[in-house]
Design a protein around this motif. Structure first.
Motif, PDB file in Angstrom:
ATOM      1  N   ASN A  66      37.194  16.307  39.331  1.00  0.00           N
ATOM      2  CA  ASN A  66      37.903  15.100  39.776  1.00  0.00           C
ATOM      3  C   ASN A  66      37.536  13.861  38.970  1.00  0.00           C
ATOM      4  N   ARG A  67      36.628  13.991  37.996  1.00  0.00           N
ATOM      5  CA  ARG A  67      36.229  12.827  37.193  1.00  0.00           C
ATOM      6  C   ARG A  67      36.670  12.936  35.735  1.00  0.00           C
ATOM      7  N   VAL A  68      37.332  14.040  35.412  1.00  0.00           N
ATOM      8  CA  VAL A  68      37.660  14.313  34.013  1.00  0.00           C
ATOM      9  C   VAL A  68      38.516  13.212  33.393  1.00  0.00           C
ATOM     10  N   PHE A  69      39.473  12.678  34.167  1.00  0.00           N
ATOM     11  CA  PHE A  69      40.413  11.704  33.613  1.00  0.00           C
ATOM     12  C   PHE A  69      39.990  10.264  33.874  1.00  0.00           C
ATOM     13  N   THR A  70      38.737  10.063  34.271  1.00  0.00           N
ATOM     14  CA  THR A  70      38.241   8.709  34.461  1.00  0.00           C
ATOM     15  C   THR A  70      37.614   8.194  33.171  1.00  0.00           C
ATOM     16  N   ARG A  71      37.429   6.888  33.109  1.00  0.00           N
ATOM     17  CA  ARG A  71      36.798   6.294  31.921  1.00  0.00           C
ATOM     18  C   ARG A  71      35.369   6.803  31.765  1.00  0.00           C
ATOM     19  N   PHE A  72      34.993   7.021  30.520  1.00  0.00           N
ATOM     20  CA  PHE A  72      33.613   7.324  30.108  1.00  0.00           C
ATOM     21  C   PHE A  72      33.131   8.714  30.529  1.00  0.00           C
ATOM     22  N   TRP A  73      34.052   9.556  31.029  1.00  0.00           N
ATOM     23  CA  TRP A  73      33.602  10.909  31.351  1.00  0.00           C
ATOM     24  C   TRP A  73      33.433  11.695  30.055  1.00  0.00           C
ATOM     25  N   ARG A  74      32.301  12.363  29.938  1.00  0.00           N
ATOM     26  CA  ARG A  74      32.029  13.200  28.770  1.00  0.00           C
ATOM     27  C   ARG A  74      31.650  14.589  29.251  1.00  0.00           C
ATOM     28  N   GLY A  75      32.295  15.578  28.657  1.00  0.00           N
ATOM     29  CA  GLY A  75      32.004  16.950  29.049  1.00  0.00           C
ATOM     30  C   GLY A  75      30.717  17.466  28.459  1.00  0.00           C
ATOM     31  N   SER A  76      30.202  16.806  27.429  1.00  0.00           N
ATOM     32  CA  SER A  76      28.948  17.224  26.803  1.00  0.00           C
ATOM     33  C   SER A  76      28.341  16.009  26.138  1.00  0.00           C
ATOM     34  N   LYS A  77      27.239  16.211  25.469  1.00  0.00           N
ATOM     35  CA  LYS A  77      26.552  15.115  24.783  1.00  0.00           C
ATOM     36  C   LYS A  77      26.882  15.101  23.298  1.00  0.00           C
ATOM     37  N   ARG A  78      28.035  15.648  22.943  1.00  0.00           N
ATOM     38  CA  ARG A  78      28.389  15.737  21.523  1.00  0.00           C
ATOM     39  C   ARG A  78      29.201  14.537  21.050  1.00  0.00           C
ATOM     40  N   GLY A  79      28.826  13.373  21.475  1.00  0.00           N
ATOM     41  CA  GLY A  79      29.472  12.158  20.970  1.00  0.00           C
ATOM     42  C   GLY A  79      30.776  11.851  21.692  1.00  0.00           C
ATOM     43  N   GLY A  80      31.491  10.870  21.142  1.00  0.00           N
ATOM     44  CA  GLY A  80      32.739  10.435  21.744  1.00  0.00           C
ATOM     45  C   GLY A  80      32.506   9.284  22.709  1.00  0.00           C
ATOM     46  N   THR A  81      33.585   8.546  22.961  1.00  0.00           N
ATOM     47  CA  THR A  81      33.489   7.387  23.846  1.00  0.00           C
ATOM     48  C   THR A  81      33.731   7.743  25.306  1.00  0.00           C
ATOM     49  N   GLY A  82      34.289   8.919  25.564  1.00  0.00           N
ATOM     50  CA  GLY A  82      34.633   9.275  26.936  1.00  0.00           C
ATOM     51  C   GLY A  82      35.900   8.594  27.408  1.00  0.00           C
ATOM     52  N   LEU A  83      36.715   8.087  26.477  1.00  0.00           N
ATOM     53  CA  LEU A  83      37.938   7.380  26.840  1.00  0.00           C
ATOM     54  C   LEU A  83      39.194   8.199  26.569  1.00  0.00           C
ATOM     55  N   GLY A  84      39.052   9.267  25.803  1.00  0.00           N
ATOM     56  CA  GLY A  84      40.218  10.015  25.341  1.00  0.00           C
ATOM     57  C   GLY A  84      41.076  10.573  26.452  1.00  0.00           C
ATOM     58  N   LEU A  85      40.470  11.246  27.435  1.00  0.00           N
ATOM     59  CA  LEU A  85      41.254  11.864  28.495  1.00  0.00           C
ATOM     60  C   LEU A  85      41.850  10.823  29.436  1.00  0.00           C
ATOM     61  N   TYR A  86      41.185   9.690  29.585  1.00  0.00           N
ATOM     62  CA  TYR A  86      41.751   8.595  30.366  1.00  0.00           C
ATOM     63  C   TYR A  86      43.045   8.111  29.709  1.00  0.00           C
ATOM     64  N   ILE A  87      43.023   7.994  28.390  1.00  0.00           N
ATOM     65  CA  ILE A  87      44.210   7.557  27.647  1.00  0.00           C
ATOM     66  C   ILE A  87      45.289   8.630  27.700  1.00  0.00           C
ATOM     67  N   VAL A  88      44.898   9.899  27.576  1.00  0.00           N
ATOM     68  CA  VAL A  88      45.857  11.006  27.654  1.00  0.00           C
ATOM     69  C   VAL A  88      46.614  10.955  28.976  1.00  0.00           C
ATOM     70  N   LYS A  89      45.894  10.791  30.072  1.00  0.00           N
ATOM     71  CA  LYS A  89      46.535  10.727  31.384  1.00  0.00           C
ATOM     72  C   LYS A  89      47.500   9.538  31.451  1.00  0.00           C
ATOM     73  N   GLY A  90      47.077   8.387  30.921  1.00  0.00           N
ATOM     74  CA  GLY A  90      47.950   7.221  30.927  1.00  0.00           C
ATOM     75  C   GLY A  90      49.224   7.443  30.131  1.00  0.00           C
ATOM     76  N   ILE A  91      49.118   8.127  28.983  1.00  0.00           N
ATOM     77  CA  ILE A  91      50.303   8.397  28.155  1.00  0.00           C
ATOM     78  C   ILE A  91      51.243   9.355  28.866  1.00  0.00           C
ATOM     79  N   VAL A  92      50.691  10.421  29.425  1.00  0.00           N
ATOM     80  CA  VAL A  92      51.523  11.410  30.120  1.00  0.00           C
ATOM     81  C   VAL A  92      52.250  10.761  31.294  1.00  0.00           C
ATOM     82  N   GLU A  93      51.547   9.971  32.070  1.00  0.00           N
ATOM     83  CA  GLU A  93      52.167   9.327  33.234  1.00  0.00           C
ATOM     84  C   GLU A  93      53.177   8.266  32.827  1.00  0.00           C
ATOM     85  N   ALA A  94      52.964   7.621  31.670  1.00  0.00           N
ATOM     86  CA  ALA A  94      53.948   6.655  31.172  1.00  0.00           C
ATOM     87  C   ALA A  94      55.263   7.344  30.817  1.00  0.00           C
TER      88      ALA A  94
END
Length: 377
Positions: A319-347
């Motif tokens: 339930n937190r995957v599409f929230t800001r700053f969620w990271r599935g691992s410690k392999r870098g990234g901002t944790g913003l990608g899936l939040y943006i993906v959800k916003g694009i799909v819903e748009a």
């Protein structure tokens, strides 16, 4: 009698008429059912309504507030320490005033609340018959402000590394150009180029989040061949060194004609496939199928499912995957990608879900409506 209403008044108070006391009750609404704090004072400035939310927010019992003068029951101060009711003078101020806009005020003890006030008059410039006060807790606003601050801090942190690299390499090249071989110069310039691309991506993410949060994300619809779009991403990964047999693309024909923003669809695909490649294991499977449209009034849509064979996402994190700053691992990234993906799909009027793939890994599925322009309908 409701907790929020009472006729317990001091000797100077004038009892309200039945209609005045029962305005909310006449609508079938109990003041205690309102989500925000409601405080109402009569024409003499005595509190005649103090609902349950007002008790919770102010920590003042209704029994104590009812019948009290408004300024005593609700002793508000502005952020500069001035007494709010003396400053605004609702009963003796300008007769053309209709209230006070929402602003931050302080309760005794320094607790901050959001207060809006309405002056009720029977005539446009007549005396004030009611002062209606709405009180809201500031916790939700604080959470939003903390989220914005966290976003700024995260992006600033992510920008620091590539910008330091760009500055360091360019300064070194300018100062000692002649000391380096062509291969060394090329390596440093390639690093600068890659870091500049990273900065560009971070800025683009920040702009996307701003547009999503403000509801201003524009979708420029064109015909999109989803199969070809996915194929381009797979070819790019193979060209970058990934084995071709790591990807499996399955298309179910016939697919409906899809109208979407091709750049934003590419952004969604890039993020989901990159997550599967970077964080998953085994074969990355992309299924493209016709499906029921998520939008009312349309029969068909297109679904894309991206799955892998890795460890998957823990159930408690779903339930937190599409929230800001969620990271599935410690392999870098901002944790913003899936939040943006959800916003694009819903748009696009679509939906996106996450679950566990048949092979045990993560499975992301997004569905877009066909969204054909009206002149083609």
């Amino acid at each position: 009698m409701s907790v929020g209403m009472s006729s317990t008044r001091d000797a100077q108070a004038v009892p309200p008429t039945p209609r005045q006391a029962g305005d909310l009750a006449g609508l079938g609404i109990d003041p205690d059912d309102l989500p925000d704090g409601l405080v109402v004072a009569d024409e003499h400035g005595h509190v005649i309504c103090f609902n349950a939310a007002a008790q919770r927010i102010t920590a003042v019992p209704a029994a104590h507030a009812l019948g009290q003068r408004l300024e005593k029951a609700l002793p508000l101060e502005d952020l500069e320490g001035r007494r709010w009711w003396q400053l605004t003078d609702p009963y003796g101020g300008l007769a053309i005033r209709v209230g006070q806009p929402e602003r931050n005020l302080l309760l005794p003890g320094g607790r901050e609340v959001l207060v809006t006030v309405r002056y009720v008059r029977t005539e446009p410039t007549g005396p004030v018959r009611r002062v209606v006060v709405s009180i809201r807790d500031t916790e939700a606003r604080r959470r939003t402000e903390r989220s914005h601050a966290e976003l700024i801090a995260t992006v600033a942190h992510e920008l620091r590394s590539p910008l330091t690299s760009v500055k360091g390499f360019t300064a070194t090249l300018l100062a000692k150009w002649s000391r380096f071989t062509d291969d060394q110069k090329r390596l440093m310039l390639e690093t600068v180029d890659a870091d500049a691309d990273r900065v560009t991506r971070l800025i683009a993410e920040l702009l996307d989040i701003s547009r999503i949060d403000s509801g201003r994300l524009e979708v420029r619809r064109q015909p999109v061949d989803m199969g070809a779009a996915v194929g381009r991403h797979i070819q790019a990964y193979v060209a970058a060194g990934q084995p071709a047999d790591r990807f499996l693309l399955r298309l179910e024909q016939p697919l409906p004609a899809l109208w979407a923003d091709p750049d934003k669809v590419d952004q969604v695909l890039s993020n989901l496939i990159e997550n599967a490649v970077r964080h998953g294991e085994g074969t990355v499977t992309i299924d493209i199928t016709p499906t029921a449209s998520p939008r009312e009034g349309e029969d068909t849509g297109t679904s894309v499912t991206v799955s892998d064979e890795g460890a998957g996402i823990p159930e408690e994190s779903m339930n937190r995957v599409f929230t800001r700053f969620w990271r599935g691992s410690k392999r870098g990234g901002t944790g913003l990608g899936l939040y943006i993906v959800k916003g694009i799909v819903e748009a696009h009027g679509g939906t996106i879900t996450v679950g566990r793939a048949p092979g045990g890994g993560a499975e992301f599925r997004f569905t877009l409506p066909v969204a054909a322009p009206a002149y083609l309908a």
